[in-house]
Every structure is written in C-alpha cells, then in structure tokens.
Design a protein around this motif. Structure first.
Motif, PDB file in Angstrom:
ATOM      1  N   GLY A 261     -50.246  47.288 -56.738  1.00 37.37           N
ATOM      2  CA  GLY A 261     -49.303  45.765 -56.947  1.00 37.37           C
ATOM      3  C   GLY A 261     -47.947  46.190 -55.945  1.00 37.37           C
TER       4      GLY A 261
ATOM      5  N   VAL B  93     -46.403  42.669 -61.064  1.00 41.33           N
ATOM      6  CA  VAL B  93     -46.026  43.361 -62.294  1.00 41.33           C
ATOM      7  C   VAL B  93     -47.074  43.714 -63.571  1.00 41.33           C
ATOM      8  CG1 VAL B  93     -44.847  43.226 -64.844  1.00 41.33           C
ATOM      9  CG2 VAL B  93     -43.866  42.946 -62.258  1.00 41.33           C
TER      10      VAL B  93
ATOM     11  N   ARG C 214     -45.875  37.914 -57.558  1.00 34.32           N
ATOM     12  CA  ARG C 214     -44.735  38.429 -58.300  1.00 34.32           C
ATOM     13  C   ARG C 214     -45.344  39.326 -59.844  1.00 34.32           C
ATOM     14  NH1 ARG C 214     -37.865  38.601 -58.954  1.00 34.32           N
ATOM     15  NH2 ARG C 214     -37.957  40.316 -60.249  1.00 34.32           N
ATOM     16  N   ALA C 215     -45.134  38.311 -60.121  1.00 35.35           N
ATOM     17  CA  ALA C 215     -45.931  38.374 -61.536  1.00 35.35           C
ATOM     18  C   ALA C 215     -47.192  39.285 -61.496  1.00 35.35           C
ATOM     19  CB  ALA C 215     -46.661  37.239 -62.076  1.00 35.35           C
TER      20      ALA C 215
ATOM     21  N   ALA D 290     -46.777  42.677 -54.462  1.00 34.99           N
ATOM     22  CA  ALA D 290     -44.677  42.775 -54.691  1.00 34.99           C
ATOM     23  C   ALA D 290     -44.966  42.276 -52.445  1.00 34.99           C
ATOM     24  CB  ALA D 290     -44.109  44.126 -54.754  1.00 34.99           C
TER      25      ALA D 290
ATOM     26  N   HIS E  44     -48.876  46.929 -62.168  1.00 32.84           N
ATOM     27  CA  HIS E  44     -47.796  48.140 -62.688  1.00 32.84           C
ATOM     28  C   HIS E  44     -48.321  48.550 -63.764  1.00 32.84           C
ATOM     29  CE1 HIS E  44     -46.912  49.231 -58.426  1.00 32.84           C
ATOM     30  NE2 HIS E  44     -46.155  47.686 -58.415  1.00 32.84           N
ATOM     31  N   ALA E  45     -47.708  47.350 -64.855  1.00 27.18           N
ATOM     32  CA  ALA E  45     -48.274  47.850 -66.089  1.00 27.18           C
ATOM     33  C   ALA E  45     -49.481  48.914 -66.038  1.00 27.18           C
ATOM     34  CB  ALA E  45     -48.190  46.366 -67.009  1.00 27.18           C
TER      35      ALA E  45
ATOM     36  N   ARG F  13     -51.238  50.796 -58.557  1.00 32.83           N
ATOM     37  CA  ARG F  13     -49.589  51.387 -57.755  1.00 32.83           C
ATOM     38  C   ARG F  13     -49.944  50.585 -56.832  1.00 32.83           C
ATOM     39  NH1 ARG F  13     -46.235  52.227 -61.525  1.00 32.83           N
ATOM     40  NH2 ARG F  13     -46.353  53.659 -62.644  1.00 32.83           N
TER      41      ARG F  13
ATOM     42  N   HIS G  12     -42.661  39.568 -52.463  1.00 36.84           N
ATOM     43  CA  HIS G  12     -40.769  38.877 -52.405  1.00 36.84           C
ATOM     44  C   HIS G  12     -40.070  39.819 -51.533  1.00 36.84           C
ATOM     45  CE1 HIS G  12     -37.597  39.173 -55.171  1.00 36.84           C
ATOM     46  NE2 HIS G  12     -37.919  41.183 -55.446  1.00 36.84           N
TER      47      HIS G  12
ATOM     48  N   ARG H 106     -56.363  43.321 -63.876  1.00 35.89           N
ATOM     49  CA  ARG H 106     -54.999  43.346 -63.370  1.00 35.89           C
ATOM     50  C   ARG H 106     -54.329  43.551 -61.485  1.00 35.89           C
ATOM     51  NH1 ARG H 106     -51.818  45.376 -68.280  1.00 35.89           N
ATOM     52  NH2 ARG H 106     -53.719  46.965 -68.538  1.00 35.89           N
TER      53      ARG H 106
ATOM     54  N   HIS I  97     -42.233  46.520 -49.281  1.00 38.40           N
ATOM     55  CA  HIS I  97     -43.324  46.817 -50.244  1.00 38.40           C
ATOM     56  C   HIS I  97     -45.142  47.461 -49.641  1.00 38.40           C
ATOM     57  CE1 HIS I  97     -41.768  46.826 -54.298  1.00 38.40           C
ATOM     58  NE2 HIS I  97     -41.194  45.703 -53.871  1.00 38.40           N
TER      59      HIS I  97
END
Length: 150
Positions: A80, A59, A55-56, A84, A62-63, A77, A87, A33, A91
């Motif tokens: 992520g 996310v 963006r997905a 981001a 970050h999960a 992070r 978006h 991820r 960021h």
C-alpha cells in the motif's frame, strides 16, 4: 524534488514491497489487492498510471491489510505504501519499513532482517540514495530505529 526522483522512489518502494508480497499471498491467494498496488506503483513510476489510480490501489491494499494478521498484514501495508508513493514521495520509507517489519515478524533470524535491510540500501537508485538515507535518519524515531546504520 525532481519528478524523475519521485518516480525512482516509487519504483524502489515497489521493489521493496514485492519481496514480501508472497507473505500476503500465502494467506490470501485469491486477493490481488496488494499485488495490484505494487503493479500500480511500478506503472506510475513509468508514467503508465495516474496518481489517482495508484492512490486507489494503495487504499485497496491497506484494506486488504486489515483483513489478515501478522506478516501478511505487514506485507500488504508495504505494498500500500509503495502505491501511495505516487501521491506523496515520503511513503517510500513506509514501503521499506513495513517490508522490514514483515521480514522481522516472519523470521526468527536477525541475519535475515540485516540482509533485507542491506538489500534495500544496495537497491536504492543512485540519484535518490542520499535523499533516502537522509530521510531515514530524520525519521528514525518514527520508524523505531529500523533503518539504523543506513
């Protein structure tokens, strides 16, 4: 901000986060991820990925960060935030900040952190250098002074 500048910020954020990605991969070698988030940031920067896809990926990174600890969390992070950036351009500093935090967590040497900070600044694309440095100063308190001297 020009769309090309936004894309340059995403590419730079991806570069910053990719440098600490191995800290996550050591902890979770089968979890792609964060790496997918870096790839999405780079793909968005070149117009090969939609903002929604990036963006997905952010996310998801970050999960992944919530499932580990220490430098692995900080590295995920950073990744992520890189994705981001598609978006929201601001960021980009999140990616740089968390990359520096991961380095600080993993290394007892302030020289390593200083070297990484210097690399980040040298690696800024020229068209966005002043913008990023200004943003670093404006948001210094939020980022706990990690960009001091930028």
């Amino acid at each position: 901000m020009a769309p090309t500048d936004h894309r340059l910020l995403a590419a730079w954020a991806a570069d910053c986060s990719a440098r600490v990605l191995p800290m996550f991969e050591v902890e979770r070698p089968g979890d792609s991820r964060p790496a997918d988030a870096v790839a999405a940031a780079r793909a968005w920067a070149t117009g090969q990925c939609s903002m929604a896809q990036a963006r997905a990926a952010a996310v998801a990174a970050h999960a992944a960060a919530r499932e580990v600890q220490g430098s692995a969390t900080l590295a995920a992070r950073a990744c992520g935030h890189a994705a981001a950036t598609a978006h929201m351009a601001d960021h980009e500093l999140g990616a740089a900040f968390y990359a520096l935090q991961a380095m600080a967590y993993a290394s007892a040497s302030s020289d390593d952190l200083d070297a990484e900070r210097a690399w980040q600044l040298r690696s800024l694309p020229q068209p966005v250098t002043d913008l990023v440095r200004s943003d670093m100063h404006l948001r210094a308190k939020k980022f706990r002074g990690v960009f001091e001297g930028a």
